[in-house]
Design a protein around this motif. Structure first.
Motif, PDB file in Angstrom:
ATOM      1  N   GLY A  96       1.332  -7.104 -37.326  1.00  0.00           N
ATOM      2  CA  GLY A  96       1.218  -8.115 -38.324  1.00  0.00           C
ATOM      3  C   GLY A  96       0.520  -8.083 -39.623  1.00  0.00           C
ATOM      4  N   GLY A  99       2.216  -8.070 -42.743  1.00  0.00           N
ATOM      5  CA  GLY A  99       2.952  -9.370 -43.049  1.00  0.00           C
ATOM      6  C   GLY A  99       4.295  -9.060 -42.481  1.00  0.00           C
ATOM      7  N   LYS A 100       5.259  -9.896 -43.500  1.00  0.00           N
ATOM      8  CA  LYS A 100       6.642  -9.458 -43.176  1.00  0.00           C
ATOM      9  C   LYS A 100       7.237  -8.436 -44.111  1.00  0.00           C
ATOM     10  N   GLY A 228       5.116  -5.021 -47.170  1.00  0.00           N
ATOM     11  CA  GLY A 228       4.978  -6.169 -46.439  1.00  0.00           C
ATOM     12  C   GLY A 228       4.462  -7.142 -47.213  1.00  0.00           C
ATOM     13  N   THR A 229       4.436  -8.402 -47.035  1.00  0.00           N
ATOM     14  CA  THR A 229       4.036  -9.373 -47.744  1.00  0.00           C
ATOM     15  C   THR A 229       2.559  -9.650 -47.741  1.00  0.00           C
ATOM     16  N   LYS A 230       1.763  -8.819 -46.955  1.00  0.00           N
ATOM     17  CA  LYS A 230       0.524  -8.699 -46.849  1.00  0.00           C
ATOM     18  C   LYS A 230      -0.192  -7.217 -47.127  1.00  0.00           C
ATOM     19  N   ILE A 242      -4.330  -3.172 -47.381  1.00  0.00           N
ATOM     20  CA  ILE A 242      -4.258  -4.526 -46.458  1.00  0.00           C
ATOM     21  C   ILE A 242      -5.008  -5.378 -47.663  1.00  0.00           C
ATOM     22  N   GLU A 243      -4.096  -6.670 -47.981  1.00  0.00           N
ATOM     23  CA  GLU A 243      -4.758  -7.689 -48.954  1.00  0.00           C
ATOM     24  C   GLU A 243      -5.798  -8.386 -48.168  1.00  0.00           C
TER      25      GLU A 243
END
Length: 250
Positions: A96, A99-100, A228-230, A242-243
């Motif tokens: 994860g 994210g998505k 991904g979203t993150k 990675i945010e």
């Protein structure tokens, strides 16, 4: 002593009929991938093939239906799924950390001009596909790892695609530079576009861009980008963001 099967191109059928084998591994020129896998499964053997497994929808269904009818596995052996960076990306997705996953870019970008004209190896058969097909001839080196990250056929699926190719110039210029006047290679006509781009939409609305280029001078690349979203993973050069953990974008 191992048996030899040398009675012509289709003597693999006799091998599949006579030998007590668990699995037939198929590392032949592409045109034989489907016939060999089908012969293996019809004779009670599992089949594993180098990529690409098939080139037509009819052949794809033939592999599926034969496997189901004879209850045998038919596996496409995509080795790039198991490279270090691809496995790292897959691990980050599973944890994860990205994210998505929303989008991916991948491909097979490999200068194969010399290989296609090598008369002691793949050039004996591989160049012919550049004269018959204008498409992405070799998608799975890039697409296989991306499909794992996107749970293709494990929660998502490819829905539809749009594909287009550039003009074909690379092989023509290579021939003009490499072979003398009067050489038979100068009479060959190539239809494979130098660059093919395909955009895929998945059932859940995610997107994938797949590239193919084997006719032009360039360093090797499979692109390897998963967004991904993150966070983002990207290869060639290999990068990870990675945010909240990576340095802020400036």
């Amino acid at each position: 002593k191992p048996s030899a099967y040398t009675r012509g191109n289709t003597d693999f059928i006799r091998m599949c009929e006579n030998e007590e084998l668990d699995l037939v591994y198929n590392a032949t020129p592409w045109e034989w991938h489907v016939p060999i896998c089908v012969a293996a499964m019809k004779n009670g053997k599992h089949a594993a093939t180098e990529v690409p497994a098939a080139y037509t929808l009819e052949d794809c269904w033939q592999l599926v239906e034969t496997a189901e009818k004879f209850k045998k596995h038919c596996v496409q052996m995509e080795n790039c799924n198991y490279d270090r960076f691809e496995l790292l990306t897959f691990h980050l997705v599973r944890k994860g950390m990205l994210g998505k996953v929303m989008h991916a870019e991948c491909g097979y970008l490999h200068d194969l001009r010399a290989v296609k004209f090598d008369y002691n190896g793949e050039g004996l058969w591989r160049r012919a596909y550049s004269m018959k097909h204008n498409a992405n001839l070799y998608p799975t080196h890039g697409l296989g790892p991306v499909a794992q990250c996107m749970d293709i056929n494990r929660g998502d699926a490819f829905d539809y695609l749009v594909s287009m190719s550039s003009n074909s110039r690379g092989l023509q210029e290579y021939v003009a530079k490499t072979f003398p006047e009067g050489a038979p290679e100068r009479k060959e006509q190539y239809v494979l576009g130098d660059v093919n781009l395909s955009l895929i939409k998945t059932k859940t609305g995610r997107t994938i861009m797949v590239s193919h280029d084997t006719n032009l001078p360039r360093p090797y690349s499979r692109i390897k980008k998963v967004q991904g979203t993150k966070g983002l993973v990207e290869g060639h050069p290999e990068r990870l963001h990675i945010e909240g953990r990576s340095p802020a974008h400036k």
